[in-house]
Design a protein around this motif. Structure first.
Motif, PDB file in Angstrom:
ATOM      1  N   MET A 189      -9.998  -6.570   8.421  1.00 31.06           N
ATOM      2  CA  MET A 189      -9.834  -5.936   7.116  1.00 31.06           C
ATOM      3  C   MET A 189      -8.407  -6.170   6.622  1.00 31.06           C
ATOM      4  SD  MET A 189     -11.701  -2.418   8.315  1.00 31.06           S
ATOM      5  CE  MET A 189     -11.052  -1.481   6.942  1.00 31.06           C
ATOM      6  N   THR A 190      -8.268  -6.848   5.480  1.00 27.28           N
ATOM      7  CA  THR A 190      -6.939  -7.137   4.939  1.00 27.28           C
ATOM      8  C   THR A 190      -6.603  -6.285   3.720  1.00 27.28           C
ATOM      9  OG1 THR A 190      -7.846  -8.938   3.600  1.00 27.28           O
ATOM     10  CG2 THR A 190      -7.005  -9.513   5.786  1.00 27.28           C
ATOM     11  N   ASP A 191      -7.569  -5.578   3.162  1.00 23.11           N
ATOM     12  CA  ASP A 191      -7.339  -4.743   1.987  1.00 23.11           C
ATOM     13  C   ASP A 191      -6.590  -3.466   2.378  1.00 23.11           C
ATOM     14  OD1 ASP A 191      -8.436  -2.352   0.154  1.00 23.11           O
ATOM     15  OD2 ASP A 191      -8.447  -4.209  -1.015  1.00 23.11           O
ATOM     16  N   GLU A 192      -5.409  -3.240   1.799  1.00 22.19           N
ATOM     17  CA  GLU A 192      -4.585  -2.099   2.180  1.00 22.19           C
ATOM     18  C   GLU A 192      -5.295  -0.768   1.936  1.00 22.19           C
ATOM     19  OE1 GLU A 192      -0.749  -2.195   0.365  1.00 22.19           O
ATOM     20  OE2 GLU A 192      -0.119  -4.021   1.403  1.00 22.19           O
ATOM     21  N   ALA A 193      -6.021  -0.659   0.839  1.00 22.79           N
ATOM     22  CA  ALA A 193      -6.705   0.595   0.525  1.00 22.79           C
ATOM     23  C   ALA A 193      -7.769   0.904   1.568  1.00 22.79           C
ATOM     24  CB  ALA A 193      -7.321   0.523  -0.872  1.00 22.79           C
ATOM     25  N   LYS A 194      -8.487  -0.119   1.999  1.00 23.65           N
ATOM     26  CA  LYS A 194      -9.525   0.087   3.014  1.00 23.65           C
ATOM     27  C   LYS A 194      -8.898   0.423   4.366  1.00 23.65           C
ATOM     28  CE  LYS A 194     -13.151  -2.730   0.893  1.00 23.65           C
ATOM     29  NZ  LYS A 194     -14.043  -3.912   1.034  1.00 23.65           N
ATOM     30  N   GLN A 195      -7.762  -0.215   4.686  1.00 25.11           N
ATOM     31  CA  GLN A 195      -7.075   0.116   5.928  1.00 25.11           C
ATOM     32  C   GLN A 195      -6.627   1.564   5.931  1.00 25.11           C
ATOM     33  OE1 GLN A 195      -3.863  -2.645   6.510  1.00 25.11           O
ATOM     34  NE2 GLN A 195      -5.188  -4.425   6.730  1.00 25.11           N
ATOM     35  N   LEU A 196      -6.067   2.015   4.819  1.00 23.73           N
ATOM     36  CA  LEU A 196      -5.613   3.410   4.726  1.00 23.73           C
ATOM     37  C   LEU A 196      -6.789   4.370   4.827  1.00 23.73           C
ATOM     38  CD1 LEU A 196      -3.535   5.613   4.227  1.00 23.73           C
ATOM     39  CD2 LEU A 196      -3.789   5.193   1.763  1.00 23.73           C
ATOM     40  N   GLU A 197      -7.870   4.059   4.127  1.00 23.86           N
ATOM     41  CA  GLU A 197      -9.054   4.923   4.178  1.00 23.86           C
ATOM     42  C   GLU A 197      -9.576   5.044   5.614  1.00 23.86           C
ATOM     43  OE1 GLU A 197     -13.564   5.166   2.200  1.00 23.86           O
ATOM     44  OE2 GLU A 197     -12.332   3.371   1.932  1.00 23.86           O
ATOM     45  N   GLN A 198      -9.611   3.925   6.320  1.00 22.20           N
ATOM     46  CA  GLN A 198     -10.116   3.964   7.698  1.00 22.20           C
ATOM     47  C   GLN A 198      -9.159   4.731   8.602  1.00 22.20           C
ATOM     48  OE1 GLN A 198     -12.564   0.903   9.403  1.00 22.20           O
ATOM     49  NE2 GLN A 198     -11.019   0.464  10.959  1.00 22.20           N
ATOM     50  N   ALA A 199      -7.854   4.473   8.463  1.00 27.39           N
ATOM     51  CA  ALA A 199      -6.881   5.172   9.308  1.00 27.39           C
ATOM     52  C   ALA A 199      -6.938   6.678   9.078  1.00 27.39           C
ATOM     53  CB  ALA A 199      -5.478   4.644   9.026  1.00 27.39           C
ATOM     54  N   LEU A 200      -7.016   7.104   7.827  1.00 30.70           N
ATOM     55  CA  LEU A 200      -7.082   8.536   7.532  1.00 30.70           C
ATOM     56  C   LEU A 200      -8.353   9.161   8.100  1.00 30.70           C
ATOM     57  CD1 LEU A 200      -5.760   8.699   3.859  1.00 30.70           C
ATOM     58  CD2 LEU A 200      -4.726   9.751   5.879  1.00 30.70           C
ATOM     59  N   SER A 201      -9.456   8.443   7.999  1.00 27.63           N
ATOM     60  CA  SER A 201     -10.715   8.963   8.536  1.00 27.63           C
ATOM     61  C   SER A 201     -10.623   9.157  10.040  1.00 27.63           C
ATOM     62  CB  SER A 201     -11.858   7.996   8.197  1.00 27.63           C
ATOM     63  OG  SER A 201     -13.078   8.456   8.729  1.00 27.63           O
ATOM     64  N   ILE A 202      -9.995   8.203  10.725  1.00 26.23           N
ATOM     65  CA  ILE A 202      -9.841   8.306  12.176  1.00 26.23           C
ATOM     66  C   ILE A 202      -8.917   9.454  12.540  1.00 26.23           C
ATOM     67  CG2 ILE A 202      -8.956   7.135  14.229  1.00 26.23           C
ATOM     68  CD1 ILE A 202      -9.762   4.460  12.805  1.00 26.23           C
ATOM     69  N   ILE A 203      -7.767   9.539  11.861  1.00 28.67           N
ATOM     70  CA  ILE A 203      -6.753  10.536  12.205  1.00 28.67           C
ATOM     71  C   ILE A 203      -7.211  11.951  11.860  1.00 28.67           C
ATOM     72  CG2 ILE A 203      -4.408  11.333  11.698  1.00 28.67           C
ATOM     73  CD1 ILE A 203      -3.753   8.324  11.068  1.00 28.67           C
TER      74      ILE A 203
END
Length: 252
Positions: A189-203
């Motif tokens: 995944m290279t899209d910054e918004a998708k990376q942030l969404e996934q990281a927040l969901s995990i955290i």
């Protein structure tokens, strides 16, 4: 209201060659709290290890070893035709080399994280997990990073190693909780918004959306950002900024 949440950010570094590779590493090391340094198996050499350790120490980033199957041509993403005995000797050599270079700079190798296919295989294969854990014990490395609820976690905890459960901001997951194989579309995944969404969901929620849509429970004490993912430095900075804006403390 700001959340009272803490997370470690780590990155796999020392993997890209030349001055551009070292510049990218420095940019990522400005963001993360731990780094995993390639030590010759899939990438890296004495010069890159020394430069990356120096940059990490200057930024007070904890240094870790990132050994791999001995597979430089394939970047450690497939198991070569090698016996367990030869593999163990290769891994010991890789980590000892990094430790010696770190020692020369007055630095400590604080943790170990396997790379690529070794990471995925040792998560499921008890004999490989035991090998990785034994290397930590033999070389005095107190912490191991790896997938939660894996053979690596079980073996590490059984012998008293500190285990940090890891998840990824820039890799997609399957419905069984494993990483999507890189050969499949959307695995990276290279899209910054998708990376942030996934990281927040995990955290925050302790779960992730699988590639096929299912919600999967995922426990993590540390989030990895791959140094070789396109746009890695910018993505790492954006992620840290967004997490801190939400009251999430970035810690080792």
């Amino acid at each position: 209201m700001a959340m009272s949440t803490r997370i470690c950010l780590n990155a796999d570094v020392g993997e890209l060659p030349g001055d551009n590779g070292r510049a990218l590493d420095r940019a990522i090391l400005d963001v993360v709290t731990r780094c995993n340094i390639a030590c010759g198996g899939h990438a890296g050499d004495d010069e890159s290890m020394a430069a990356t350790i120096h940059a990490a120490v200057a930024r007070k980033v904890l240094t870790g070893a990132h050994p791999s199957y001995p597979d430089r041509e394939g970047f450690g993403r497939a198991r070569p035709n090698i016996s367990n005995e030869a593999l163990e000797q290769s891994l010991l050599s890789q980590v000892r080399t990094l430790k010696a270079i770190a020692h020369g700079q007055g630095a400590t190798v604080a943790h170990l994280k396997p790379h690529g296919s070794l990471y995925n295989d040792a998560a499921k294969d008890e004999s490989l997990a035991e090998m990785v854990v034994s290397i930590c014990l033999r070389l005095g490395i107190p912490e191991l990073l790896g997938p939660p609820d894996s053979a690596l976690e079980l073996k590490a905890r059984n012998v008293g190693l500190v285990f940090a459960a890891e998840a990824f901001a820039d890799r997609s997951y399957e419905a069984d909780g494993h990483l999507t194989p890189r050969a499949l579309p959307g695995a990276v995944m290279t899209d910054e918004a998708k990376q942030l969404e996934q990281a927040l969901s995990i955290i925050v929620a302790g779960e992730v959306s699988a590639r096929t849509g299912e919600r999967v429970r995922l426990r993590a004490e540390t989030i990895c950002l791959h140094g070789d993912t396109p746009g890695a430095a910018g993505s790492a900075f954006a992620l840290k900024k967004a997490l801190m804006a939400r009251g999430i403390e970035i810690t080792a």
